[in-house]
Design a protein around this motif. Structure first.
Motif, short mmCIF file in Angstrom:
data_model
loop_
_atom_site.label_atom_id
_atom_site.label_comp_id
_atom_site.label_asym_id
_atom_site.label_seq_id
_atom_site.Cartn_x
_atom_site.Cartn_y
_atom_site.Cartn_z
N SER A 82 -11.54 10.61 -10.08
CA SER A 82 -11.96 12.02 -9.96
C SER A 82 -13.47 12.14 -9.80
O SER A 82 -13.96 13.02 -9.09
N LYS A 101 -5.16 13.72 -11.78
CA LYS A 101 -4.77 14.10 -13.14
C LYS A 101 -3.25 14.27 -13.22
O LYS A 101 -2.59 13.75 -14.14
N ASN A 102 -2.70 14.97 -12.24
CA ASN A 102 -1.24 15.19 -12.24
C ASN A 102 -0.47 13.89 -12.09
O ASN A 102 0.53 13.68 -12.76
N SER A 106 -7.52 17.07 -9.19
CA SER A 106 -6.31 17.61 -9.81
C SER A 106 -5.10 16.74 -9.47
O SER A 106 -4.20 16.57 -10.30
N SER A 107 -5.09 16.17 -8.29
CA SER A 107 -3.99 15.27 -7.92
C SER A 107 -4.00 14.01 -8.80
O SER A 107 -2.95 13.56 -9.27
N THR A 148 -10.16 15.58 -5.04
CA THR A 148 -8.76 15.21 -5.28
C THR A 148 -8.47 15.12 -6.78
O THR A 148 -7.40 14.66 -7.20
#
Ligand SMILES: [Zn+2]
Length: 303
Positions: free
Chosen positions: A163, A174-175, A171-172, A169
């Motif tokens: 991150s 993290k998800n 949030s991707s 990117t």
């Protein structure tokens, strides 16, 4: 002439906006991850998905302690955005040479420099290090990926680092980490119940590659065929180990695909104890294609 000038000017203005693209391109290009071992490349791919392109410097059939810093690796590390390795001297024979050629973004202290050993609880940390004895685990045992809880710990930090390097990117990452973590925790519960019968089983290893696995599953490491990590088995050491285990024989002898078979097979013949090759990392056998399959396979082989 005018038409040509118009064409040139049009082309110039057509190109101009794109000349700014490199500054923004980071969020479109894949983050290039240079992993020292296949398990870290697999973890990066789990967390990064198609936003990450992960490369592993070693394969499952190579001893990660001893590879050569060959030119193809130098070229890979030069292009990398992030370096992830086990650390704790596992790669001390070749990584420093590669790092000299890598950018400042991959140097110690940068977000692009990630050593798993700095994040987890290390096993077998020596009280006194005597390098003259040839021990290649001077900072503790670096084969730490075989406790799956460590993959979650390292995965979380890896998601943070990705991150930092590629904020667009974030949030991707993290998800994907949260998804990986919950799948891994479910799998860990399953593996722990499947492996319950292995608790207390006595294990002889060739090299101390499996200490974290043995510790996690509550098995008992009762000896190594190497007198010290990195020192090849000697006749006198093997005889001592035979003597030591005479009244309480081991249940299994394990080695990696890259350990020489001789000592394991000799010990197996002398004791009647089964000698098993465990995959150790991704690609260690045809059924160990990802981190989940790796533990499925290891537990199936031990049972
Ligand atoms: Zn080792």
């Amino acid at each position: 002439m005018n038409i040509l000038r118009f064409a040139v000017i049009t082309a110039f203005f057509a190109v101009l906006p794109f000349s700014h693209i490199p500054a923004f391109a980071a969020s479109y290009q894949k983050v290039k991850v240079f992993a020292c071992e296949p398990e870290w490349a697999a973890l990066a791919q789990e967390i990064g998905g198609d936003k990450v392109e992960a490369f592993s410097a070693t394969s499952a059939t190579q001893n990660p302690h001893y590879i050569r810093a060959r030119p193809s690796l130098i070229s890979k590390v030069r292009k990398a955005d992030l370096l992830i390795c086990s650390g704790a001297s596992l790669e001390v024979g070749w990584l420093p040479v590669l790092l000299k050629k890598a950018s400042s973004d991959l140097q110690p202290g940068s977000p692009g420099y990630l050593m798993a050993a700095n994040l987890v609880t290390m096993l077998e940390v020596p009280v006194v290090v005597d390098r003259s004895m040839g021990d290649i685990h001077p900072e503790g045992n670096p084969h730490l990926h075989l406790n799956p809880y460590n993959l979650i710990i390292v995965g979380e930090v890896l998601a943070d680092r990705l991150s930092e390097i590629d904020p667009g990117t974030a949030s991707s990452y993290k998800n994907r980490f949260q998804d990986f973590s919950s799948r891994m925790q479910k799998a860990i519960s399953r593996w722990e119940s499947e492996a319950a019968e292995l608790k207390g089983k006595q294990v002889v290893v060739h090299h101390k590659s499996f200490s974290y696995l043995i510790d996690w599953l509550g098995m008992k490491g009762v000896g190594a065929l190497e007198p010290k990590p990195g020192i090849p088995p000697t006749a006198s050491h093997l005889k001592n180990l035979l003597q030591q285990l005479r009244n309480s024989p081991a249940d299994v002898i394990i080695r990696t695909p890259y350990d020489p078979a001789g000592a394991s097979e000799w010990f197996s013949e002398k004791t009647g104890t089964r000698a098993v090759v465990l995959p150790y990392t991704i690609g260690g056998d045809s059924k160990s294609g990802d981190l989940f399959a790796l533990f499925d396979r290891i537990i199936a082989l031990l049972k």
